[in-house]
Design a protein around this motif. Structure first.
Motif, short mmCIF file in Angstrom:
data_model
loop_
_atom_site.label_atom_id
_atom_site.label_comp_id
_atom_site.label_asym_id
_atom_site.label_seq_id
_atom_site.Cartn_x
_atom_site.Cartn_y
_atom_site.Cartn_z
N PHE A 114 0.84 -1.22 0.00
CA PHE A 114 0.00 0.00 0.00
C PHE A 114 0.87 1.26 0.00
N GLU A 125 -0.81 -14.40 -8.29
CA GLU A 125 -1.25 -15.51 -7.44
C GLU A 125 -0.04 -16.23 -6.81
N PRO B 196 -6.41 -13.34 -7.78
CA PRO B 196 -5.06 -12.87 -8.12
C PRO B 196 -4.57 -13.31 -9.48
N GLU B 197 -5.09 -14.44 -10.00
CA GLU B 197 -4.64 -14.88 -11.32
C GLU B 197 -5.11 -13.93 -12.42
N VAL B 199 -5.04 -10.53 -11.80
CA VAL B 199 -4.47 -9.23 -11.43
C VAL B 199 -3.06 -9.09 -11.99
N THR B 200 -2.77 -7.97 -12.63
CA THR B 200 -1.39 -7.70 -13.06
C THR B 200 -1.01 -6.26 -12.71
N TYR B 201 0.28 -6.07 -12.47
CA TYR B 201 0.83 -4.73 -12.25
C TYR B 201 1.92 -4.51 -13.30
N THR B 208 2.71 3.01 -12.36
CA THR B 208 2.28 1.61 -12.34
C THR B 208 0.80 1.52 -12.72
N TYR B 220 -0.98 4.75 -10.93
CA TYR B 220 -0.48 5.64 -9.89
C TYR B 220 1.01 5.90 -10.05
N THR B 226 -1.47 3.11 -2.52
CA THR B 226 -2.46 2.39 -3.31
C THR B 226 -3.29 1.48 -2.42
N GLY B 227 -4.24 0.78 -3.04
CA GLY B 227 -5.10 -0.13 -2.29
C GLY B 227 -5.17 -1.47 -2.98
N TYR B 228 -6.18 -2.27 -2.64
CA TYR B 228 -6.35 -3.58 -3.27
C TYR B 228 -6.84 -3.40 -4.71
#
Lengths: 180, 327
Positions: A114, A125, B196-197, B199-201, B208, B220, B226-228
């Motif tokens: 965060f 994952e 999560p599979e 989710v990408t950053y 990012t 951001y 940041t958050g979830y």
């Protein structure tokens, strides 16, 4: 305050660790992980299918990075250059003291994420599985060093005490950086 | 007031007990609970051991079986209830009628708590669950003010539990389809919001980018908190303005209204965060243990906001619906 202290890193880490990086650190860590897997085979269960993933762990305040495959008794750790990312499926980066804080469970990964102190990329994952496996493992320095009894306790106290002191300094810099 | 604390792993359960929890809640390693993330949760053997540890320390373990059973697969949810009972759990937290019915009929001695996922916020809804399934405690949805909780408690004859720290959902609890729309998986049926599979950053020249199943949900700069990576906490452009359309990335912190919740008749206080690590659980539980003890002794929960600022999503905290300052 120096910029490097504002992201949770310490100049001391940069001075100390390049010398360690010149040692056969990858070989030593590979042996430590494999020995740990022999002693505590269940430790790697939480990784599930992700135990064969290749993690690129980048301590941002050091001159080198690690490639880690945490596959029990077939675990592998290599010390690599910052650009050697081609075989990695997962990327984790942050100041070395913060990464060590995740390893010994004294820091919360989500909180560091965060605050943008730790960054992740690749297969999210696998990052979560690794974080949860490490968090449940309650690893102590003695576990990685293969030490037991009084010697193990001595190593734990000395290493964890030093890390706590260094982290306090780094976090003080971080808090001041966030307020400035 | 009881302090109810999260645990995603056995090590975290032990940490919560040591840090001052009165009860710890956790779930099995499958979609029967709403934190079905990789590497998280308990096997049956781990739960049994966790219950033994908690009981040895005079604490309780509550098992969250709080997702909605999928058609044709209800046996998995029934089995989870059976195993929680066999492990000696002190209560099961559930929302699905079929799960509640199975627990009430097959394990009449097992205490039932109504999950926040059931979104029971009226006396009529609460009374239905109490009459039909002998529910002993209702976890209140995070949409009620302290005054509304006090009014509700005057009209019902069952314990209530209120969230005091952690993640917030802006939607009616248990009825959010955002994650399901984007990824095909939802917290309600699969036990996972923003799996999560998906989710990408990705870093680029502007900073990012966080993406969920191909949707860019936020971007951001390097130093920006940041958050979830959930759609509800994404930043979107609408009407020519870019903002958090649904909800800011911010953590609930009701430390400042603990005395109000006590006066409103709340029995238990819940800390969110089974997906968080030992360090979070230890710090948050310790802070709330001190705060609750101070309030029970007639004092206040001074400084809890400052202590927990570093653990908060987006680096920010809110008292949310408890004060409804937007009214």
């Amino acid at each position: 305050m120096a910029d490097e202290q504002r992201d949770g890193s310490l100049p001391l880490a940069r001075i100390l660790f390049p010398k360690i990086g010149a040692l056969p650190l990858g070989t030593l860590l590979t042996k430590a992980l494999r020995d740990l897997a022999k002693r505590q085979p269940n430790l790697f269960d939480r990784l599930g299918e992700h135990k064969s993933a290749c993690f690129f762990v980048d301590p941002t305040d050091l001159s080198f990075a690690f490639l880690v495959v945490p596959d029990g008794e077939r675990s592998l750790v290599r010390v690599v250059g910052k650009s050697e990312t081609s075989s990695a499926a997962v990327f984790i980066s942050g100041p070395i003291l913060m990464l060590l804080g995740l390893l010994d469970g004294s820091l919360d990964g989500d909180a560091l994420f965060f605050r943008r102190i730790v960054s992740i990329g690749g297969r999210t994952e696998a990052v979560l599985a690794l974080r949860n496996a490490i968090d449940d493992a309650e690893l102590r320095p003695a576990d990685l060093l293969g030490l037991h009894g009084a010697l193990g306790r001595l190593a734990d106290n000395a290493i964890l005490g030093s890390l706590r002191a260094a982290r306090r300094l780094a976090c003080r810099g971080l808090d001041q950086g966030e307020r400035s | 007031m009881e302090l109810i604390c999260p645990a995603g792993t056995p090590a975290t359960l032990r940490a919560a007990v040591v840090a001052g929890a009165d009860a710890v809640y956790c779930g099995f390693r499958n979609e029967t609970n709403a934190r079905n993330f990789p590497g998280l949760n308990f096997s049956t053997a781990e739960l049994a051991e966790g219950v033994r540890f908690a009981h040895d320390h005079g604490k309780k373990v509550l098992v969250a079986i709080n997702t909605f059973a999928q058609p044709g697969r209800v046996d998995l949810w029934h089995k989870a209830v059976d195993e929680a009972a066999q492990c000696g759990a002190d209560a099961v937290i559930a929302a699905d009628l079929a799960v509640l019915d199975h627990a009430a009929n097959c394990h009449p001695g097992l205490r039932l708590h109504l999950s926040v996922q059931a979104a029971a916020s009226t006396p009529e809804a609460v009374k239905f669950y109490v009459d039909a399934f002998r529910v002993r405690r209702v976890v209140l949805p995070r949409v009620l003010s302290v005054q509304e909780i006090a009014a509700l408690n005057r009209m019902i004859d069952v314990e209530t539990e209120a969230f005091v720290f952690g993640g917030l959902c802006v939607m009616v609890e248990g009825r959010c389809y955002l994650s399901s729309y984007a990824t095909g998986k939802s917290p309600n049926l699969s036990g996972v919001c923003s799996p999560p599979e998906h989710v990408t950053y990705e870093d680029d020249a502007e900073g990012t980018a966080a993406r969920l199943a191909g949707f860019t949900i936020d971007r951001y700069a390097q130093s920006q908190p940041t958050g979830y990576p959930t759609l509800c906490k994404g930043r979107f452009t609408a009407g020519g303005k870019t903002s958090y359309l649904f909800e800011d990335p911010v953590s609930l912190n009701a430390g400042g209204v603990l005395a109000g919740l006590k006066a409103a008749g709340v029995t238990a206080l819940k800390i969110e965060g089974r997906q968080r690590g030992k360090a979070y659980v230890t710090e948050v539980v310790r802070a709330f243990r001190r705060a609750v003890d101070a309030v029970e002794a007639g004092g206040d929960a001074a400084e809890i906001d400052r202590i927990l600022a570093g653990m908060s999503e987006g680096g920010r905290q809110t008292e949310g619906a408890y004060k409804k300052t937007w009214r």
